[in-house]
Write a protein that holds these residues in place. Structure first.
Motif, PDB file in Angstrom:
ATOM      1  N   UNK A 167       0.819  -1.216   0.000  1.00 35.19           N
ATOM      2  CA  UNK A 167       0.000   0.000   0.000  1.00 35.19           C
ATOM      3  C   UNK A 167       0.851   1.264   0.000  1.00 35.19           C
ATOM      4  N   UNK A 168       2.010   1.235   0.635  1.00 32.47           N
ATOM      5  CA  UNK A 168       2.858   2.431   0.652  1.00 32.47           C
ATOM      6  C   UNK A 168       3.424   2.726  -0.738  1.00 32.47           C
ATOM      7  N   UNK A 169       3.863   1.676  -1.416  1.00 31.07           N
ATOM      8  CA  UNK A 169       4.375   1.864  -2.782  1.00 31.07           C
ATOM      9  C   UNK A 169       3.247   2.276  -3.721  1.00 31.07           C
ATOM     10  N   UNK A 170       2.055   1.695  -3.514  1.00 28.08           N
ATOM     11  CA  UNK A 170       0.902   2.077  -4.327  1.00 28.08           C
ATOM     12  C   UNK A 170       0.622   3.564  -4.190  1.00 28.08           C
ATOM     13  N   UNK A 171       0.643   4.059  -2.962  1.00 29.54           N
ATOM     14  CA  UNK A 171       0.400   5.478  -2.747  1.00 29.54           C
ATOM     15  C   UNK A 171       1.499   6.334  -3.355  1.00 29.54           C
ATOM     16  N   UNK A 172       2.751   5.889  -3.229  1.00 29.25           N
ATOM     17  CA  UNK A 172       3.875   6.659  -3.756  1.00 29.25           C
ATOM     18  C   UNK A 172       3.826   6.788  -5.262  1.00 29.25           C
ATOM     19  N   UNK A 173       3.233   5.794  -5.919  1.00 29.75           N
ATOM     20  CA  UNK A 173       3.158   5.798  -7.386  1.00 29.75           C
ATOM     21  C   UNK A 173       1.837   6.339  -7.905  1.00 29.75           C
TER      22      UNK A 173
END
Length: 299
Positions: A213-219
């Protein structure tokens, strides 16, 4: 009552049907041949109904082995009929997930099967739900399922053939996990908008997709609270992965499934009781039901 949401048991009629085939998937005696995996020596005892029944202490939901590729096969509908007919004849505690051809979807046939009390819902291979357009294509099946009030189970599908020699564990750790990850992402892009009331469970903790979820938000991806109608089945994972995922999606989203005979059930003494009781009931029946001390379902 304890519930195992995901096991595999091949009725004798399905075994014989696979032995009669000359194209993938097929059996020769007890050796299984698939396009994208090494030949697999099946343990006959793993599909002995009496032995498997004696090993259980609660309700068991059996699913068609989607890595076989039956749902994708041009002639898969015939094998799916064999699965439904023979699995419905199995004794308690075995109930089943329905299957459906994704090569040529037949919503009317699915509707008939879903009317059976022993059918928990529909299982589809993750390979048929790997993108938003794929979910749109299967809308006729998902519409029927949503109207039935029964849930969807997303299971790894067939592994694609690859060049070179690969270890036997490769499909379960590489293509299966990637398939689950793709189907989870696709569902959150397109599935929930099209099917707002459908309850859905992803096998194998959705390939751990929610942990990204953190990478999803960052992208630039969507950051949303956990969907209460999305559940995560535990097969092949233990405490480290389950606890990490529960920390992201909430413990109410975790449902026990073992993937027996390919993995073993969790020990109920080592995990929250709700993973084996209330959470599976919420998946199967919706949040309007509870489990009482006498194990009776009440509205």
């Amino acid at each position: 009552m304890l519930i195992d949401c995901h096991q595999h048991l091949w009725p004798e009629a399905l075994v014989e049907a696979l032995r009669r085939r000359d194209t993938f998937p097929y059996l020769r005696d007890w050796t299984l041949y698939l396009a994208g995996e090494n030949p697999y020596q099946v343990d006959p005892a793993a599909h002995d109904v009496g032995r498997r029944r004696a090993a259980e202490s609660g309700r068991v939901l059996l699913s068609l082995s989607s890595p076989l590729g039956i749902e994708h096969a041009p002639d898969g509908a015939d094998l799916i009929d064999v699965w439904h007919t023979s699995a419905l004849e199995l004794p308690d505690p075995f109930h089943l997930w329905a299957a459906a051809s994704v090569h040529e979807p037949d919503p009317e046939a699915l509707a008939r099967v879903l009317r059976e009390d022993r059918v928990a819902g529909l299982q589809l291979p993750a390979t048929a739900l790997g993108g938003p357009d794929a979910i749109v294509r299967l809308a006729p099946l998902l519409d029927v399922l949503e109207r039935s009030g029964k849930p969807l189970l997303v299971h790894p599908g067939p592994a694609a053939a690859e060049d070179g020699e690969l270890p036997d564990w490769w499909p379960a750790l590489v293509p299966y996990v990637a398939q689950m990850h793709r189907s989870w992402m696709a569902w959150h892009v397109a599935g929930r908008k099209l099917h707002p009331a459908l309850r859905i469970a992803f096998v194998a903790l959705a390939g751990l997709a929610p942990l990204h979820h953190e990478r999803l938000a960052a992208r630039g991806g969507p950051v949303e609270p956990p969907d209460p109608n999305v559940f995560y089945e535990t097969s092949s994972y233990r405490a480290a992965a389950i606890e990490a995922l529960a920390g992201v999606v909430g413990p109410a989203a975790i449902v026990h499934g073992s993937d027996r005979p390919y993995a073993q059930p969790l020990d109920p003494a080592e995990f929250p009781p709700a993973y084996f009781t209330i959470n599976p009931q919420n998946l199967l029946r919706g949040y309007g039901y509870a489990v009482t001390e006498s194990n009776q379902q009440v509205p």
